[in-house]
Design an enzyme around this catalytic site. Structure first.
Site, PDB file in Angstrom:
ATOM      1  N   LYS A 145       0.717  -1.373  -0.194  1.00  0.00           N
ATOM      2  CA  LYS A 145      -0.102  -0.086   0.048  1.00  0.00           C
ATOM      3  C   LYS A 145       0.825   1.352  -0.009  1.00  0.00           C
ATOM      4  CE  LYS A 145      -3.897  -2.198   1.658  1.00  0.00           C
ATOM      5  NZ  LYS A 145      -5.234  -2.132   2.701  1.00  0.00           N
TER       6      LYS A 145
ATOM      7  N   VAL B 207     -10.660  -6.512  12.423  1.00  0.00           N
ATOM      8  CA  VAL B 207     -10.300  -6.203  10.967  1.00  0.00           C
ATOM      9  C   VAL B 207     -10.458  -7.517   9.872  1.00  0.00           C
ATOM     10  CG1 VAL B 207      -8.706  -5.335   9.097  1.00  0.00           C
ATOM     11  CG2 VAL B 207      -8.862  -4.109  11.009  1.00  0.00           C
TER      12      VAL B 207
ATOM     13  N   TYR C 172     -11.719 -10.990   8.735  1.00  0.00           N
ATOM     14  CA  TYR C 172     -13.247 -11.481   8.337  1.00  0.00           C
ATOM     15  C   TYR C 172     -13.402 -12.911   8.038  1.00  0.00           C
ATOM     16  CZ  TYR C 172     -12.227 -10.332   3.669  1.00  0.00           C
ATOM     17  OH  TYR C 172     -11.211 -10.382   2.311  1.00  0.00           O
TER      18      TYR C 172
END
Ligand code: ATR
Length: 264
Positions: A65, A208, A210
């Protein structure tokens, strides 16, 4: 046919292709979305493909990122402030880095019956998604954000990016209304060994992760009687924002969307 990708390493676990391809089909868009595992040295060339429009756009996940930023022409204000890009578009000849994780987290929290304004938040971890979470929490006017990370230096780097962050040694806990697991502990059913408080009410345990849908961290929160939420809604809405940027269409989100992503 236009091609879109999510790039990361590892990437096998990514459910982005499933979701984007579902929405592409639903909206009759002639495009295809795939995942691709890259190494650091392959990032530059991959991004050049977007500049040359061999690829229409991409999502970026851990650990790239920040890595992608030097290869882009422009950043959205959110991507600039967080130094984190999860979506790349091609606009008027420019490669533009966006951060849709912020809107994803924001929507996920707003959909919960939990007001974070004026509340104390403790974040466990300092990895790729944490700057986006901090950005969103600051916009929600939380009272205080504390970061606890195994590697203290990474928490300190975040303090350089944002004002007024508190740092707590890994292994300790402080008073909180909302606690967020942003570590990778739980992805493979690892347990977070912390002495979570069993007093007070109205606390939110947010993970965060899932997949699995309920980590040991969330199980503990639930057993203590607190509100719990996993990262699926955030995931869906970060994807929705990326889809809107590329296709200028807002895809539908309903129970089928969430079912599509169930596989545990
Ligand atoms: P990255 O750090 O590459 O951005 P990430 O998956 O976004 O990757 O972040 C992983 C997070 O989980 C980090 O905060 C990491 O802590 P370090 O910064 O100390 O590596 C945390 N983490 C992973 N394994 C952990 C463990 N066994 N105990 C505590 N924290 C752990």
């Amino acid at each position: 046919m236009k091609k879109y990708f999510v790039i990361g390493n590892p990437i096998d676990h990514s459910l982005s292709p499933k979701l984007h391809n579902w929405w592409l089909k639903e909206n009759n868009i002639d495009a295809r979305y795939d995942k691709i595992k890259l190494e650091d040295h392959e990032i530059k060339n991959f991004i050049l493909n977007i500049k040359e429009q061999k690829i229409a756009g991409c999502n970026v996940t851990v650990p790239f990122k920040k890595t992608v930023i030097p290869f882009l022409d422009k950043l959205s204000p959110e991507a600039e402030q967080t130094q984190s890009v999860n979506t790349i578009t091609f606009d008027n000849g420019d490669l533009v880095g966006h951060n849709t994780d912020i809107a994803g987290f924001d929507t996920a929290i707003k959909k919960l019956n939990f007001n974070v304004k004026g509340k104390k938040v403790l974040i466990l971890g300092a990895g790729g998604v944490v700057p986006s979470i901090i950005f969103a929490l600051k916009n929600m006017h939380v009272q205080e954000i504390t970061i606890s990370n195994r590697t203290r230096e990474k928490a300190e780097n975040l303090r350089d990016l944002f004002n007024n962050l508190k740092i707590l040694e890994w292994g300790n806990l402080t008073d909180f209304h909302m606690i967020i697991n942003a570590t990778s502990l739980g992805l493979n059913n690892e347990i977070i060994n912390l002495d979570f408080p069993s007093f007070g009410n109205d606390k939110l345990f947010y993970d965060v992760i899932y997949n699995p849908h309920e980590t040991s961290f969330l199980k503990i929160g639930k057993e203590l009687g607190y509100i719990t939420e996993n990262g699926k809604t955030m995931f869906v809405y970060q994807a929705l924002e990326a889809f809107k940027l590329w296709h200028k269409i807002e895809p539908k989100v309903n129970t089928d969307t969430f079912k599509l992503l169930d596989h545990d």
